[in-house]
Write a protein that holds these residues in place. Structure first.
Motif, PDB file in Angstrom:
ATOM      1  N   LYS A  28       0.858  -1.144   0.104  1.00 51.48           N
ATOM      2  CA  LYS A  28       0.073  -0.005  -0.020  1.00 51.48           C
ATOM      3  C   LYS A  28       0.655   0.917   0.009  1.00 51.48           C
ATOM      4  O   LYS A  28       1.851   1.382   0.840  1.00 51.48           O
ATOM      5  N   GLY A  29       0.706   1.808  -0.939  1.00 53.94           N
ATOM      6  CA  GLY A  29       1.280   3.342  -1.108  1.00 53.94           C
ATOM      7  C   GLY A  29       2.574   3.328  -1.993  1.00 53.94           C
ATOM      8  O   GLY A  29       3.160   4.225  -2.326  1.00 53.94           O
ATOM      9  N   TYR A  30       2.719   2.115  -2.393  1.00 51.93           N
ATOM     10  CA  TYR A  30       4.119   1.745  -3.312  1.00 51.93           C
ATOM     11  C   TYR A  30       3.515   1.312  -4.685  1.00 51.93           C
ATOM     12  O   TYR A  30       2.581   0.649  -5.142  1.00 51.93           O
ATOM     13  N   SER A  31       4.254   1.468  -5.960  1.00 52.91           N
ATOM     14  CA  SER A  31       3.824   1.134  -7.334  1.00 52.91           C
ATOM     15  C   SER A  31       4.168  -0.281  -7.505  1.00 52.91           C
ATOM     16  O   SER A  31       4.866  -0.898  -6.654  1.00 52.91           O
ATOM     17  N   ASP A  32       3.360  -0.972  -8.336  1.00 52.69           N
ATOM     18  CA  ASP A  32       3.687  -2.229  -8.511  1.00 52.69           C
ATOM     19  C   ASP A  32       4.893  -2.424  -9.402  1.00 52.69           C
ATOM     20  O   ASP A  32       5.542  -1.240 -10.196  1.00 52.69           O
ATOM     21  N   ILE A  33       5.708  -3.500  -9.203  1.00 52.78           N
ATOM     22  CA  ILE A  33       6.882  -3.737 -10.014  1.00 52.78           C
ATOM     23  C   ILE A  33       6.852  -4.758 -10.927  1.00 52.78           C
ATOM     24  O   ILE A  33       6.467  -5.881 -10.757  1.00 52.78           O
ATOM     25  N   ASP A  34       7.263  -4.471 -12.350  1.00 56.86           N
ATOM     26  CA  ASP A  34       7.588  -5.335 -13.138  1.00 56.86           C
ATOM     27  C   ASP A  34       8.890  -5.631 -13.307  1.00 56.86           C
ATOM     28  O   ASP A  34       9.785  -4.789 -13.812  1.00 56.86           O
ATOM     29  N   ILE A  35       9.613  -6.960 -13.212  1.00 54.73           N
ATOM     30  CA  ILE A  35      10.870  -7.245 -13.210  1.00 54.73           C
ATOM     31  C   ILE A  35      10.929  -8.107 -14.565  1.00 54.73           C
ATOM     32  O   ILE A  35      10.510  -9.032 -14.793  1.00 54.73           O
ATOM     33  N   VAL A  36      11.723  -7.616 -15.458  1.00 56.34           N
ATOM     34  CA  VAL A  36      12.147  -8.352 -16.846  1.00 56.34           C
ATOM     35  C   VAL A  36      13.514  -8.637 -16.758  1.00 56.34           C
ATOM     36  O   VAL A  36      14.524  -7.991 -16.423  1.00 56.34           O
ATOM     37  N   TYR A  37      13.506 -10.089 -17.060  1.00 57.09           N
ATOM     38  CA  TYR A  37      15.035 -10.659 -17.098  1.00 57.09           C
ATOM     39  C   TYR A  37      15.504 -10.717 -18.668  1.00 57.09           C
ATOM     40  O   TYR A  37      14.851 -10.930 -19.668  1.00 57.09           O
ATOM     41  N   ALA A  38      16.803 -10.624 -18.826  1.00 54.89           N
ATOM     42  CA  ALA A  38      17.141 -10.367 -20.317  1.00 54.89           C
ATOM     43  C   ALA A  38      18.666 -10.605 -20.221  1.00 54.89           C
ATOM     44  O   ALA A  38      19.536 -10.733 -19.084  1.00 54.89           O
ATOM     45  N   MET A  39      19.092 -10.923 -21.484  1.00 53.09           N
ATOM     46  CA  MET A  39      20.496 -11.426 -21.731  1.00 53.09           C
ATOM     47  C   MET A  39      21.187 -10.375 -22.641  1.00 53.09           C
ATOM     48  O   MET A  39      20.575  -9.775 -23.409  1.00 53.09           O
ATOM     49  N   HIS A  40      22.235 -10.005 -22.399  1.00 54.05           N
ATOM     50  CA  HIS A  40      22.975  -8.981 -23.121  1.00 54.05           C
ATOM     51  C   HIS A  40      23.745  -9.362 -24.332  1.00 54.05           C
ATOM     52  O   HIS A  40      24.514 -10.419 -24.134  1.00 54.05           O
ATOM     53  N   CYS A  41      23.747  -8.493 -25.493  1.00 55.82           N
ATOM     54  CA  CYS A  41      24.373  -8.770 -26.575  1.00 55.82           C
ATOM     55  C   CYS A  41      25.276  -7.387 -26.986  1.00 55.82           C
ATOM     56  O   CYS A  41      24.583  -6.384 -26.767  1.00 55.82           O
ATOM     57  N   ASN A  42      26.382  -7.686 -27.142  1.00 53.80           N
ATOM     58  CA  ASN A  42      27.374  -6.395 -27.296  1.00 53.80           C
ATOM     59  C   ASN A  42      26.845  -5.296 -28.402  1.00 53.80           C
ATOM     60  O   ASN A  42      27.296  -4.460 -28.330  1.00 53.80           O
ATOM     61  N   SER A  43      26.398  -6.141 -29.256  1.00 52.58           N
ATOM     62  CA  SER A  43      26.233  -5.215 -30.789  1.00 52.58           C
ATOM     63  C   SER A  43      24.728  -5.204 -30.855  1.00 52.58           C
ATOM     64  O   SER A  43      23.923  -6.054 -30.432  1.00 52.58           O
TER      65      SER A  43
END
Length: 526
Positions: free
Chosen positions: A263-278
């Protein structure tokens, strides 16, 4: 001039204030108004005093009816000139400039101003650094990024925006060419074949650890075995549920795991990803182009190119193999672009989101991300001098026209990867698309005010909303910029053909200004 009683007990008047005799008719109307309001003033004052609301009329310095009559008559004539001028300029350039400036002022008052935006950004950048250090101290090779409206500062309390958090894992070597292969690493090759993969998405093919060759056997490790699949061509492909399945203690919401805020705080959407350098090859056009006014700049393009992209476990609406597609995300680059927009451009984006939330959802498949993409395209296609505070209304109209065009063609090209159509497969029902187009067209043609007017479903709801706004404006002792609020409220009432209350609000606005001037003068004297 015929008068009578309408439903809410105020005098009604049918006045053609645009005709040749408009000024004379309003003058007659004002005489009737003064007679009615002078008698009514004391009735209301006594009634308000009995109810404990006597302070509502404490700002009018009249000790008798004659004094009050003079105040109303003088204020009414000034208001008469104001009304006449505003009607003449209603569809003029000056009107749009004035409306734009008022709109900008209101947005800044509700938190979309440079100070609050910078504080939001500093706070979110600090939080993501703290969280990244925390995860790495526990042995996780990842970085945390706060994205979306909360970190950009493009939200208000009324929009109730979620907090979008991106967890980027660096334990996998995601590559686009075999020359980038690394020994003893988990190497994943991005497959972007046009036949089976949606533009802006890819498959991830597993490579061998000892040689830069394609893996032909599914790993035997029981933890990861179920996340790979062998296709008809013998390729070992990674399912897009791989990262999210590692975190099974929260509710899945698209590509993210949703955490309901306390209560009083925003919902959180956590997204998981892998990184590519280019960046993918499909972004090559973005790297070579410059819009009108050289936006995005060479520095912005270089930053986006150097930061590469992320792979998020989500497929497109039109995917042939939805469990295998990974979305190519350029969220970090887009955040950098948003951080380099001016306040008018941010105001325009917030207004688009307000329109989306108030008038187009829940039936609409449109998203705030589409609105952001439309804005970025519009900025690229216009000069820097176009995006000014006194031109906000025109900027908003231009963005809505562009959005309307995208919807008609069902094609909203991703800003960095234009081959990726954000609207592909979104409009499954033609009637939904036509309804959205009708609503947007109405908003565009409404000249500002009717955006509020046209979408309240019933007349009684509309009048009740106005009456509630009047009560709040009159009785809220903590209301800032009360003079401006009363003035804008009077304009709304004027458009609603409620001239008595409109003129009353104009009078209150003027007396509020006089009080302010008196306080200022007395402070100088002291």
């Amino acid at each position: 001039m015929g008068t009578g009683d309408n439903d809410d007990g105020e005098m009604s008047a049918n006045i053609d204030i645009r005709g040749d005799n408009g000024f004379a008719e309003i003058s007659t109307f004002i005489d009737n108004f003064i007679k009615m309001s002078t008698d009514d003033f004391y009735d209301r004052k006594i009634s308000a005093h009995d109810k404990g609301h006597g302070e509502c009329y404490a700002d009018i310095d009249s000790s008798d009816k004659l004094g009050y009559d003079k105040i109303v008559r003088g204020s009414a004539m000034i208001c008469l000139q104001k009304i006449s001028q505003s009607l003449q300029m209603f569809h003029s350039h000056e009107y749009r400039n004035t409306l734009s400036l008022h709109l900008s002022e209101v947005l800044e008052e509700i938190g979309v101003n440079e100070d609050i935006i910078m504080e939001r950004r500093r706070l979110n950048m600090l939080m993501e650094n703290i969280q990244t250090v925390g995860y790495r101290s526990m042995g996780f090779n990842l970085s945390v990024y706060h994205l979306g409206s909360q970190s950009e500062g493009t939200t208000t309390l009324g929009l109730c925006s979620d907090a979008d958090i991106l967890h980027v894992f660096y334990g996998h070597n995601v590559i686009q060419d075999l020359s980038e292969w690394k020994k003893n690493k988990i190497n994943l090759l991005m497959i972007q074949e046009k036949e089976n993969v949606t533009p802006g998405y890819c498959y991830l093919q597993l490579l061998r650890r000892d040689k830069p060759l394609f893996e032909t056997v599914i790993p035997i490790d029981p933890i990861v075995k179920e996340h790979f699949i062998k296709d008809s061509s013998g390729r070992i492909l990674l399912k897009n549920t791989f990262l999210c399945d590692l975190y099974d203690n929260s509710e899945r919401h698209g590509p993210s795991n949703a955490v309901r805020g306390e209560k009083g705080y925003s919902d959180i959407d956590i997204v998981y990803a892998m990184h590519c350098n280019s960046l993918p090859q499909s972004a090559s056009n973005f790297l070579d182009r410059h819009g009108i006014g050289t936006w995005p700049t060479s520095e912005m393009i270089r930053f986006i190119s150097n930061n590469g992209c992320c792979l998020v476990g989500a497929s497109s609406k039109i995917s042939t193999y939805p469990e295998l597609e990974w979305r190519i995300s350029t969220s970090l680059g887009e955040r950098y672009l948003m951080f380099n927009l001016n306040i008018t451009q941010l105001h325009c984006y917030v207004l688009m989101k307000i329109i989306l939330k108030q008038f187009l959802t829940p039936q609409s498949p449109l998203s705030s991300y589409m609105c952001k993409t439309v804005l970025l395209h519009c900025i690229q296609n216009t000069g820097r001098n176009f995006w000014k505070k006194n031109n906000l209304f025109t900027c908003l109209t231009y963005c809505l026209l562009e959005l309307q065009s995208y919807i008609k063609n069902e094609n909203c090209p991703h800003f960095i990867i234009p081959e990726n159509n954000l609207m592909a497969g979104q409009f499954t029902a033609e009637e939904v698309k036509l309804d959205i187009l009708r609503r947007i067209s109405y908003i565009i043609q409404s000249d500002g005010y009717k955006t509020y007017h046209g979408h309240l479903q019933r007349h009684q709801d509309q009048q009740q909303a106005l009456d509630n706004l009047i009560k709040t404006t009159m009785h809220d002792t903590n209301l800032g910029h009360k003079e401006t609020a009363l003035n804008l409220l009077a304009q709304c009432l004027e458009q609603e053909n409620r001239p008595i209350k409109a003129l009353w609000m104009y009078v209150r606005s003027l007396t509020q200004r006089r009080r302010k001037q008196r306080r200022k003068a007395s402070s100088y004297t002291i």
